[in-house]
Design an enzyme around this catalytic site. Sequence first.
Site, PDB file in Angstrom:
ATOM      1  CG  HIS A  92      -1.875   1.032   1.265  1.00  0.00           C
ATOM      2  ND1 HIS A  92      -1.576   2.350   1.606  1.00  0.00           N
ATOM      3  CD2 HIS A  92      -3.387   1.186   0.841  1.00  0.00           C
ATOM      4  CE1 HIS A  92      -2.699   3.163   1.577  1.00  0.00           C
ATOM      5  NE2 HIS A  92      -3.739   2.384   1.016  1.00  0.00           N
ATOM      6  CD  GLU A 144      -5.392   2.120  -3.049  1.00  0.00           C
ATOM      7  OE1 GLU A 144      -6.391   2.246  -2.679  1.00  0.00           O
ATOM      8  OE2 GLU A 144      -4.384   2.388  -1.987  1.00  0.00           O
TER       9      GLU A 144
HETATM   10  P1  PGA Z   1      -9.262   6.522   0.636  1.00  0.00           P
HETATM   11  O1  PGA Z   1      -7.947   5.473   0.925  1.00  0.00           O
HETATM   12  O2  PGA Z   1     -10.379   5.906   0.224  1.00  0.00           O
HETATM   13  O3  PGA Z   1      -9.409   7.092   2.137  1.00  0.00           O
HETATM   14  O4  PGA Z   1      -8.906   7.758  -0.215  1.00  0.00           O
HETATM   15  C1  PGA Z   1      -7.950   4.587   0.033  1.00  0.00           C
HETATM   16  C2  PGA Z   1      -6.724   3.652   0.185  1.00  0.00           C
HETATM   17  O5  PGA Z   1      -5.856   4.169   0.779  1.00  0.00           O
HETATM   18  O6  PGA Z   1      -6.778   2.564  -0.135  1.00  0.00           O
END
Ligand code: PGA
Length: 221
Positions: A92, A144
Amino acid sequence: MKYIIANWKMHKTDQAVRDFFAVSREVLLTAKGLEIVICPPYPLIPVARNEVMGTPIKLGAQNLSGEEEGAFTGEVSGLQLEGLVDYVLVGHSERRKYFHEAGREIANKLIQAYRHDLKPVLCFEKIEELAVVNETKGLVLAYEPTAAIGTGEPDTPENAVSIASQAKASLGVDVPVLYGGSVTSANVREFITRPEIAGILVGGASLDPQSFIDLVRAASS
Ligand code: PGA
């Protein structure tokens, strides 16, 4: 079937987990066409497990060690997670940013996930970051973009579709690619209805049970 993976990050307590499921269970259990995966912090996995036992709701861990076992204070191994969760987030962006995870270490985490029967959800921003992948069976990817995480400024669905297609092309297989970054009940359909996008990874909007219910309802409608 589309994925909704909720990343609770470093939020909630035992009681908050029980409260979350008391409010949301019915909706989560009746939502159609979704694989719902909740990723609580490690110490809350047992209480969450108790709550979802015997239901189709799945659990994931937010991280795992790249090592099998040993003197690695504070780490949690794939062996310890095996049987407790079905999925595990790997790489992540917050792990990359605050804990300097990269390259070899992420590759080792993928190896450990496979070794212990955990489905890895490999988070990436740039296609180059997929160079760590050498097994794709059961692999889930999550695009992401860091600028979209927790900012209220999601990427455009068009760009997410384009990155998802590039990711599949670069691995040469049609793996599921999720989108994550400021997804809410208001925008989830823009992403989840695209055939190239296999689902979403959601942080902030998964914490409050009502906001998560709204998101799940919007996604399954
Ligand atoms: P968020 O986070 O939905 O708060 O933008 C997404 C993530 O970090 O997976």
